[in-house]
Design a protein around this motif. Structure first.
Motif, mmCIF file in Angstrom:
data_model
loop_
_atom_site.group_PDB
_atom_site.id
_atom_site.type_symbol
_atom_site.label_atom_id
_atom_site.label_comp_id
_atom_site.label_asym_id
_atom_site.label_seq_id
_atom_site.Cartn_x
_atom_site.Cartn_y
_atom_site.Cartn_z
ATOM 1 N N HIS A 75 0.834 -1.208 0.000
ATOM 2 C CA HIS A 75 0.000 0.000 0.000
ATOM 3 C C HIS A 75 0.872 1.262 0.000
ATOM 4 C CE1 HIS A 75 -3.068 2.926 1.072
ATOM 5 N NE2 HIS A 75 -2.389 3.235 2.161
ATOM 6 N N HIS A 99 3.088 8.037 5.862
ATOM 7 C CA HIS A 99 1.737 8.498 6.220
ATOM 8 C C HIS A 99 1.000 7.523 7.139
ATOM 9 C CE1 HIS A 99 0.264 5.852 2.969
ATOM 10 N NE2 HIS A 99 -0.927 5.989 3.495
ATOM 11 N N ASP A 100 1.238 6.223 6.967
ATOM 12 C CA ASP A 100 0.524 5.213 7.772
ATOM 13 C C ASP A 100 1.419 4.555 8.814
ATOM 14 O OD1 ASP A 100 -2.104 5.280 6.942
ATOM 15 O OD2 ASP A 100 -1.856 3.792 5.363
ATOM 16 N N ASP A 152 -3.741 8.603 -1.249
ATOM 17 C CA ASP A 152 -4.116 7.540 -0.312
ATOM 18 C C ASP A 152 -5.523 7.018 -0.609
ATOM 19 O OD1 ASP A 152 -3.674 5.916 1.934
ATOM 20 O OD2 ASP A 152 -4.702 7.329 3.254
#
Ligand SMILES: [Fe+2]
Length: 260
Positions: free
Chosen positions: A66, A103-104, A202
């Motif tokens: 991802h 970001h995650d 995203d």
């Protein structure tokens, strides 16, 4: 969805390559980031992007797959926004890619505890197909807050733009971001399009990952000819473990794969 051991390994190489290529040596940031990801490699390389199968990337290696896709999408969307006249002098390419890579990050948990652990309830595993569950030993924290905390905890600096982009990457799906994204007064709006570009990247990737995972299942729901496939961690591990054990160099990762 299941990834082969080769895909998992290759995705990890791309992940590290993105850091090598796009993060500068300023304040030793590249090396600190590489050290951080090497330290937690065994955890991150096999991490799912979510613990519920209804969410995107809920399979071994789903997290890295991802993130790599979001990095690629963020670069492509940056070009698109440029074409349409957005002011690209308000953030740097490194800020764009650093924000996408991390970001995650908060999904990994804290130093001691992983966020997503294998499901121990056999009924939920068999009947609901849940391969993972949330680790209750972990104190609650939002994903963006935990990600930013982890970065500062490991002495990895980030800019103001990167902080706001990581913080708001879920866009208005997270009402906590309204203070940044729903402002009416011009002076309260973000001074850069970076948060919108990261959120768009995203959102697009999560949507595409949903389509890859669920559309074939939903479209085949009423078919009597095609047997339904079970997508479980065990299935994935059985098919990928032997190959993975041959390929990985880390003894810890070998043990981890072996114990699943
Ligand atoms: Fe994401």
């Amino acid at each position: 969805m299941q990834l082969s051991a080769e895909q998992i390994q290759s995705n990890w190489k791309v992940f590290l390559h993105n850091i090598e290529t796009h993060i500068s040596d300023k304040k030793d940031r590249k090396q600190k980031l590489l050290n951080f990801y090497k330290r937690y490699e065994e955890r991150i390389i096999l991490m799912p992007a979510a613990h519920k199968k209804e969410y995107h990337g809920a399979f071994p290696g789903g997290y890295v797959a991802h993130v790599n896709r979001v990095v690629q999408a963020a670069i492509a969307l940056h070009e698109l926004w440029t074409t349409f006249g957005a002011d690209m002098t308000t953030y740097t390419r490194e800020e764009l890619i650093f924000s996408a890579i991390n970001h995650d990050l908060g999904k990994m948990g804290d130093k001691e505890h992983e966020s997503y652990i294998p499901q121990t309830d056999q009924w939920r595993k068999d009947k609901l197909g849940e391969d993972y569950m949330f680790n209750k030993k972990l104190a609650f924290c939002s994903v963006p807050d935990r990600g930013l905390f982890l970065l500062q905890q490991h002495d990895i600096s980030y800019s103001f733009n990167e902080m706001v982009a990581i913080q708001t990457h879920d866009g208005l799906y997270d009402t906590a971001n309204e203070k940044y994204l729903k402002a009416f007064m011009p002076e309260q709006k973000p001074r850069t399009s970076l948060p919108y570009i990261l959120h768009q990247a995203d959102l697009m990737c999560a949507r595409i990952e949903f389509e890859e995972e669920w559309l074939p299942k939903l479209n085949n729901q009423n078919s009597v000819d095609k047997p339904k496939k079970q997508f479980t961690l065990q299935d994935n591990i059985k098919s990928s473990k032997a190959k993975a054990l041959k390929n990985v160099s880390s003894p810890g990762l070998k043990n981890m794969l072996d114990s699943l």
